[in-house]
Design a protein around this motif. Structure first.
Motif, PDB file in Angstrom:
ATOM      1  N   MET A   1      51.701 -11.401  -7.382  1.00  5.37           N
ATOM      2  CA  MET A   1      50.419 -11.242  -8.026  1.00  5.37           C
ATOM      3  C   MET A   1      50.607 -11.358  -9.530  1.00  5.37           C
ATOM      4  SD  MET A   1      47.841  -8.215  -7.296  1.00  5.37           S
ATOM      5  CE  MET A   1      46.669  -7.688  -8.448  1.00  5.37           C
ATOM      6  N   SER A   2      49.827 -12.157 -10.155  1.00  5.65           N
ATOM      7  CA  SER A   2      49.928 -12.407 -11.583  1.00  5.65           C
ATOM      8  C   SER A   2      49.208 -11.310 -12.360  1.00  5.65           C
ATOM      9  CB  SER A   2      49.358 -13.783 -11.858  1.00  5.65           C
ATOM     10  OG  SER A   2      48.636 -13.824 -13.017  1.00  5.65           O
ATOM     11  N   LEU A   3      49.756 -10.996 -13.529  1.00  2.94           N
ATOM     12  CA  LEU A   3      49.133  -9.984 -14.369  1.00  2.94           C
ATOM     13  C   LEU A   3      47.938 -10.586 -15.089  1.00  2.94           C
ATOM     14  CD1 LEU A   3      52.278  -8.361 -15.972  1.00  2.94           C
ATOM     15  CD2 LEU A   3      50.814  -7.378 -14.246  1.00  2.94           C
ATOM     16  N   PRO A   4      46.906  -9.787 -15.337  1.00  2.00           N
ATOM     17  CA  PRO A   4      45.763 -10.309 -16.079  1.00  2.00           C
ATOM     18  C   PRO A   4      46.150 -10.661 -17.512  1.00  2.00           C
ATOM     19  CG  PRO A   4      45.476  -7.972 -15.611  1.00  2.00           C
ATOM     20  CD  PRO A   4      46.721  -8.416 -14.928  1.00  2.00           C
ATOM     21  N   LEU A   5      45.327 -11.476 -18.134  1.00  2.00           N
ATOM     22  CA  LEU A   5      45.603 -11.942 -19.490  1.00  2.00           C
ATOM     23  C   LEU A   5      45.720 -10.786 -20.469  1.00  2.00           C
ATOM     24  CD1 LEU A   5      45.967 -14.446 -21.225  1.00  2.00           C
ATOM     25  CD2 LEU A   5      43.503 -14.448 -21.600  1.00  2.00           C
ATOM     26  N   SER A   6      44.962  -9.713 -20.270  1.00  2.00           N
ATOM     27  CA  SER A   6      44.999  -8.592 -21.212  1.00  2.00           C
ATOM     28  C   SER A   6      46.360  -7.916 -21.229  1.00  2.00           C
ATOM     29  CB  SER A   6      43.907  -7.572 -20.884  1.00  2.00           C
ATOM     30  OG  SER A   6      44.154  -6.993 -19.620  1.00  2.00           O
ATOM     31  N   SER A   7      47.096  -7.931 -20.111  1.00  2.00           N
ATOM     32  CA  SER A   7      48.410  -7.310 -20.111  1.00  2.00           C
ATOM     33  C   SER A   7      49.455  -8.213 -20.747  1.00  2.00           C
ATOM     34  CB  SER A   7      48.828  -6.945 -18.686  1.00  2.00           C
ATOM     35  OG  SER A   7      49.014  -8.122 -17.935  1.00  2.00           O
ATOM     36  N   LYS A   8      49.137  -9.492 -20.945  1.00  2.00           N
ATOM     37  CA  LYS A   8      50.052 -10.428 -21.589  1.00  2.00           C
ATOM     38  C   LYS A   8      49.717 -10.649 -23.060  1.00  2.00           C
ATOM     39  CE  LYS A   8      50.775 -13.088 -17.376  1.00  2.00           C
ATOM     40  NZ  LYS A   8      50.671 -14.412 -16.766  1.00  2.00           N
ATOM     41  N   SER A   9      48.729  -9.945 -23.576  1.00  2.00           N
ATOM     42  CA  SER A   9      48.249 -10.213 -24.931  1.00  2.00           C
ATOM     43  C   SER A   9      49.320  -9.990 -25.988  1.00  2.00           C
ATOM     44  CB  SER A   9      47.005  -9.384 -25.231  1.00  2.00           C
ATOM     45  OG  SER A   9      47.304  -8.012 -25.134  1.00  2.00           O
ATOM     46  N   GLY A  10      50.174  -8.996 -25.812  1.00  2.00           N
ATOM     47  CA  GLY A  10      51.243  -8.768 -26.779  1.00  2.00           C
ATOM     48  C   GLY A  10      52.229  -9.920 -26.814  1.00  2.00           C
ATOM     49  N   ALA A  11      52.594 -10.433 -25.651  1.00  2.07           N
ATOM     50  CA  ALA A  11      53.513 -11.568 -25.590  1.00  2.07           C
ATOM     51  C   ALA A  11      52.867 -12.823 -26.165  1.00  2.07           C
ATOM     52  CB  ALA A  11      53.959 -11.810 -24.154  1.00  2.07           C
ATOM     53  N   ILE A  12      51.555 -12.967 -26.005  1.00  2.00           N
ATOM     54  CA  ILE A  12      50.849 -14.114 -26.569  1.00  2.00           C
ATOM     55  C   ILE A  12      50.839 -14.028 -28.096  1.00  2.00           C
ATOM     56  CG2 ILE A  12      48.582 -15.223 -26.765  1.00  2.00           C
ATOM     57  CD1 ILE A  12      48.185 -14.488 -23.778  1.00  2.00           C
ATOM     58  N   VAL A  13      50.611 -12.842 -28.643  1.00  3.66           N
ATOM     59  CA  VAL A  13      50.663 -12.655 -30.098  1.00  3.66           C
ATOM     60  C   VAL A  13      52.069 -12.963 -30.607  1.00  3.66           C
ATOM     61  CG1 VAL A  13      50.529 -10.926 -31.947  1.00  3.66           C
ATOM     62  CG2 VAL A  13      48.778 -11.001 -30.178  1.00  3.66           C
ATOM     63  N   LEU A  14      53.088 -12.509 -29.884  1.00  2.00           N
ATOM     64  CA  LEU A  14      54.469 -12.789 -30.249  1.00  2.00           C
ATOM     65  C   LEU A  14      54.745 -14.291 -30.227  1.00  2.00           C
ATOM     66  CD1 LEU A  14      57.379 -11.841 -30.857  1.00  2.00           C
ATOM     67  CD2 LEU A  14      57.688 -11.590 -28.408  1.00  2.00           C
ATOM     68  N   LEU A  15      54.244 -14.984 -29.212  1.00  2.00           N
ATOM     69  CA  LEU A  15      54.428 -16.431 -29.114  1.00  2.00           C
ATOM     70  C   LEU A  15      53.754 -17.154 -30.276  1.00  2.00           C
ATOM     71  CD1 LEU A  15      55.349 -18.950 -27.525  1.00  2.00           C
ATOM     72  CD2 LEU A  15      53.187 -18.827 -26.297  1.00  2.00           C
ATOM     73  N   ILE A  16      52.533 -16.780 -30.597  1.00  2.00           N
ATOM     74  CA  ILE A  16      51.817 -17.419 -31.701  1.00  2.00           C
ATOM     75  C   ILE A  16      52.521 -17.156 -33.026  1.00  2.00           C
ATOM     76  CG2 ILE A  16      49.645 -17.360 -33.023  1.00  2.00           C
ATOM     77  CD1 ILE A  16      48.239 -16.868 -30.300  1.00  2.00           C
ATOM     78  N   ALA A  17      52.988 -15.933 -33.234  1.00  2.00           N
ATOM     79  CA  ALA A  17      53.708 -15.610 -34.471  1.00  2.00           C
ATOM     80  C   ALA A  17      55.014 -16.404 -34.571  1.00  2.00           C
ATOM     81  CB  ALA A  17      53.994 -14.110 -34.535  1.00  2.00           C
ATOM     82  N   SER A  18      55.715 -16.554 -33.452  1.00  2.00           N
ATOM     83  CA  SER A  18      56.960 -17.317 -33.452  1.00  2.00           C
ATOM     84  C   SER A  18      56.711 -18.792 -33.753  1.00  2.00           C
ATOM     85  CB  SER A  18      57.666 -17.195 -32.101  1.00  2.00           C
ATOM     86  OG  SER A  18      57.966 -15.864 -31.818  1.00  2.00           O
ATOM     87  N   LEU A  19      55.653 -19.343 -33.168  1.00  2.00           N
ATOM     88  CA  LEU A  19      55.319 -20.743 -33.433  1.00  2.00           C
ATOM     89  C   LEU A  19      54.852 -20.946 -34.873  1.00  2.00           C
ATOM     90  CD1 LEU A  19      53.575 -21.718 -30.086  1.00  2.00           C
ATOM     91  CD2 LEU A  19      55.889 -22.297 -30.851  1.00  2.00           C
ATOM     92  N   ALA A  20      54.138 -19.965 -35.426  1.00  2.00           N
ATOM     93  CA  ALA A  20      53.742 -20.042 -36.832  1.00  2.00           C
ATOM     94  C   ALA A  20      54.978 -19.987 -37.738  1.00  2.00           C
ATOM     95  CB  ALA A  20      52.783 -18.904 -37.176  1.00  2.00           C
ATOM     96  N   GLY A  21      55.904 -19.091 -37.429  1.00  2.00           N
ATOM     97  CA  GLY A  21      57.149 -19.030 -38.194  1.00  2.00           C
ATOM     98  C   GLY A  21      57.935 -20.322 -38.091  1.00  2.00           C
ATOM     99  N   LEU A  22      57.947 -20.914 -36.906  1.00  2.00           N
ATOM    100  CA  LEU A  22      58.630 -22.192 -36.704  1.00  2.00           C
ATOM    101  C   LEU A  22      57.999 -23.284 -37.569  1.00  2.00           C
ATOM    102  CD1 LEU A  22      60.714 -23.917 -35.136  1.00  2.00           C
ATOM    103  CD2 LEU A  22      58.966 -24.214 -33.381  1.00  2.00           C
ATOM    104  N   ALA A  23      56.677 -23.347 -37.591  1.00  2.00           N
ATOM    105  CA  ALA A  23      55.993 -24.362 -38.398  1.00  2.00           C
ATOM    106  C   ALA A  23      56.283 -24.179 -39.887  1.00  2.00           C
ATOM    107  CB  ALA A  23      54.489 -24.300 -38.134  1.00  2.00           C
TER     108      ALA A  23
END
Length: 121
Positions: free
Chosen positions: A1-23
């Protein structure tokens, strides 16, 4: 069973911050007159941000508590190390991105516990 998007929001923020740092690190590495054009430090920041982005994607997929804790510890070390490199390079925006990544990591650590309590009561 997949977790809802709200439980992944922290990892999504981390991913966006990492991609911004990469850019930002890619811009600093390739653009003339940034002060770090072609330097090893900027290359380290590029690699570190890429690795953080991969670990953020992995964090969304892990199911076990042990793997999650290990991955979070490695991400914390990566965020701290990349922040330190950014400060040495005087690339303040990479540092800002790593602080946002830390906020995402903290949100990720808090969200699953709250989600588990709501489903088991």
């Amino acid at each position: 069973m997949s977790l809802p998007l709200s439980s992944k929001s922290g990892a999504i923020v981390l991913l966006i911050a990492s991609l911004a740092g990469l850019a930002i690190a890619l811009y600093a590495y390739f653009t003339p007159l940034t002060g770090v054009t072609g330097t090893l430090g900027a290359l380290v920041a590029i690699v570190a941000c890429f690795v953080l982005a991969v670990m953020a994607l992995l964090l969304m997929q892990v199911k076990t508590r042990g793997a999650s804790l290990t991955l979070r510890g490695l991400i914390l070390l990566g965020l701290a190390g990349t922040f330190f490199v950014a400060m040495l390079l005087h690339q303040w925006w990479i540092g800002v991105a790593m602080v946002l990544g830390l906020i995402g990591l903290i949100v990720d650590m808090v969200r699953p516990a709250r989600h588990a309590r709501l489903t088991h009561t």
